[in-house]
Scaffold this active site. Sequence first.
Site, short mmCIF file in Angstrom:
data_model
loop_
_atom_site.label_atom_id
_atom_site.label_comp_id
_atom_site.label_asym_id
_atom_site.label_seq_id
_atom_site.Cartn_x
_atom_site.Cartn_y
_atom_site.Cartn_z
N ASN A 1 -16.74 -36.98 17.52
CA ASN A 1 -17.20 -36.51 18.82
C ASN A 1 -16.00 -36.52 19.77
O ASN A 1 -15.59 -37.58 20.24
CB ASN A 1 -18.32 -37.45 19.31
CG ASN A 1 -18.78 -37.13 20.72
OD1 ASN A 1 -18.43 -36.08 21.28
ND2 ASN A 1 -19.57 -38.03 21.31
N LYS B 1 -15.80 -35.43 22.73
CA LYS B 1 -16.21 -35.55 24.14
C LYS B 1 -15.44 -34.52 24.99
O LYS B 1 -15.08 -33.46 24.49
CB LYS B 1 -16.03 -36.99 24.63
CG LYS B 1 -16.71 -37.99 23.68
CD LYS B 1 -16.84 -39.35 24.25
CE LYS B 1 -17.53 -40.26 23.22
NZ LYS B 1 -17.76 -41.60 23.69
N HIS C 1 -26.88 -38.44 23.28
CA HIS C 1 -25.77 -39.39 23.37
C HIS C 1 -25.97 -40.25 24.62
O HIS C 1 -26.46 -39.77 25.64
CB HIS C 1 -24.44 -38.63 23.43
CG HIS C 1 -23.27 -39.53 23.30
ND1 HIS C 1 -22.78 -40.27 24.35
CD2 HIS C 1 -22.51 -39.86 22.22
CE1 HIS C 1 -21.77 -41.01 23.92
NE2 HIS C 1 -21.58 -40.77 22.63
N GLU D 1 -24.05 -41.13 26.85
CA GLU D 1 -23.43 -40.58 28.07
C GLU D 1 -24.31 -39.50 28.68
O GLU D 1 -24.35 -39.32 29.89
CB GLU D 1 -22.02 -40.06 27.74
CG GLU D 1 -21.05 -41.22 27.51
CD GLU D 1 -19.93 -40.94 26.52
OE1 GLU D 1 -19.66 -39.77 26.21
OE2 GLU D 1 -19.32 -41.92 26.04
N GLU E 1 -25.90 -46.12 18.15
CA GLU E 1 -24.69 -46.37 18.94
C GLU E 1 -25.01 -47.36 20.05
O GLU E 1 -25.48 -46.96 21.13
CB GLU E 1 -24.19 -45.06 19.57
CG GLU E 1 -23.82 -44.00 18.57
CD GLU E 1 -22.80 -43.02 19.16
OE1 GLU E 1 -21.72 -42.92 18.59
OE2 GLU E 1 -23.09 -42.41 20.19
N GLY F 1 -16.66 -46.75 23.39
CA GLY F 1 -15.43 -46.62 24.18
C GLY F 1 -14.93 -47.92 24.77
O GLY F 1 -14.06 -47.91 25.63
N SER G 1 -16.82 -47.66 19.00
CA SER G 1 -15.53 -48.29 18.71
C SER G 1 -15.27 -48.48 17.22
O SER G 1 -14.63 -49.45 16.81
CB SER G 1 -15.38 -49.62 19.47
OG SER G 1 -15.40 -49.39 20.86
P1 PGA Z 1 -16.16 -44.41 20.58
O1 PGA Z 1 -17.35 -43.36 20.89
O2 PGA Z 1 -15.88 -44.32 19.10
O3 PGA Z 1 -15.00 -43.94 21.40
O4 PGA Z 1 -16.64 -45.75 20.96
C1 PGA Z 1 -18.40 -43.16 19.98
C2 PGA Z 1 -19.36 -42.14 20.56
O5 PGA Z 1 -19.55 -42.13 21.77
O6 PGA Z 1 -19.95 -41.33 19.82
#
Ligand code: PGA
Length: 260
Positions: free
Chosen positions: A9, A11, A103, A105, A175, A181, A221
């Site tokens: 992803n 983003k 997601h 976010e 997640e 992140g 992460s």
């Molecule tokens: P990250 O994001 O690996 O940077 O923690 C995962 C995601 O949001 O799908």
Amino acid sequence: MRKKIVAGNWKMNLSLEEAKALVSELKVKIDNYRNSSEGREMPQVVLFPPFPYLTRVADVFVNYDQVFLGAQNCHNEDQGAYTGEVSAMMIRSAGASHVIIGHSERRSQFGEGGIVLAEKTRQALKNGLTPVFCCGEKLPEREKNAHFKVVADQLLEGLFWMHKDQLSKVVIAYEPVWAIGTGKTATPDQAQEMHAYIRKLLADTYDQGLADEMSILYGGSCNAKNAADIFRNSDVDGGLIGGASLKPDDFFSIITALKP
Ligand code: PGA
């Protein structure tokens, strides 16, 4: 059939030039891997670039049976006066096969909740896209030991309205929001515990056959160092990778850490 999947992803990152460089490095690595004896066992790779790059990336991997393209979001309506939005039909016609729905976010920054996410999932399926449906608790929810209930509610609202045949086409991504992140990964045991819980929920709500068939990815992460330990768990079928998917070496290490 249950599939092993590593998804990236991106983003809202990368210029077109940077995206092209990332894709060409990845392509070389994937080609080498496919040409080696190990290559036959590569997991599915799904790339989620930003919308404007979808057709470009789709063109690069057009003849690759293990590399798929997806969008990071879609609208919940077929079409119409929704300035700035992108429909599932458009994503499909741009050469993508997957779409991320729900997601964290999108949930937290764009106010997307159960009903809208159920509609988006319906749109995805209607247009032949595989929804990668995200769920996961926030830190205070885990601290209150409410994480199982939060995830169960998200799945109930977003997915469990549908018939088993439709649900079998969905990929679930667990997640935990506190791990996204942040550099703070769920331990392999925490990931396995939640994945096993989700699978049991699928078995109880539908049946064991469906539960065994569905892929459940871990995200948050996940990186080149910790991927193998997380992927070793029997209910973890791969990962949804954010930050580390922008670095070809790291992302490729994660792909090869997932054993078929
Ligand atoms: P990250 O994001 O690996 O940077 O923690 C995962 C995601 O949001 O799908």
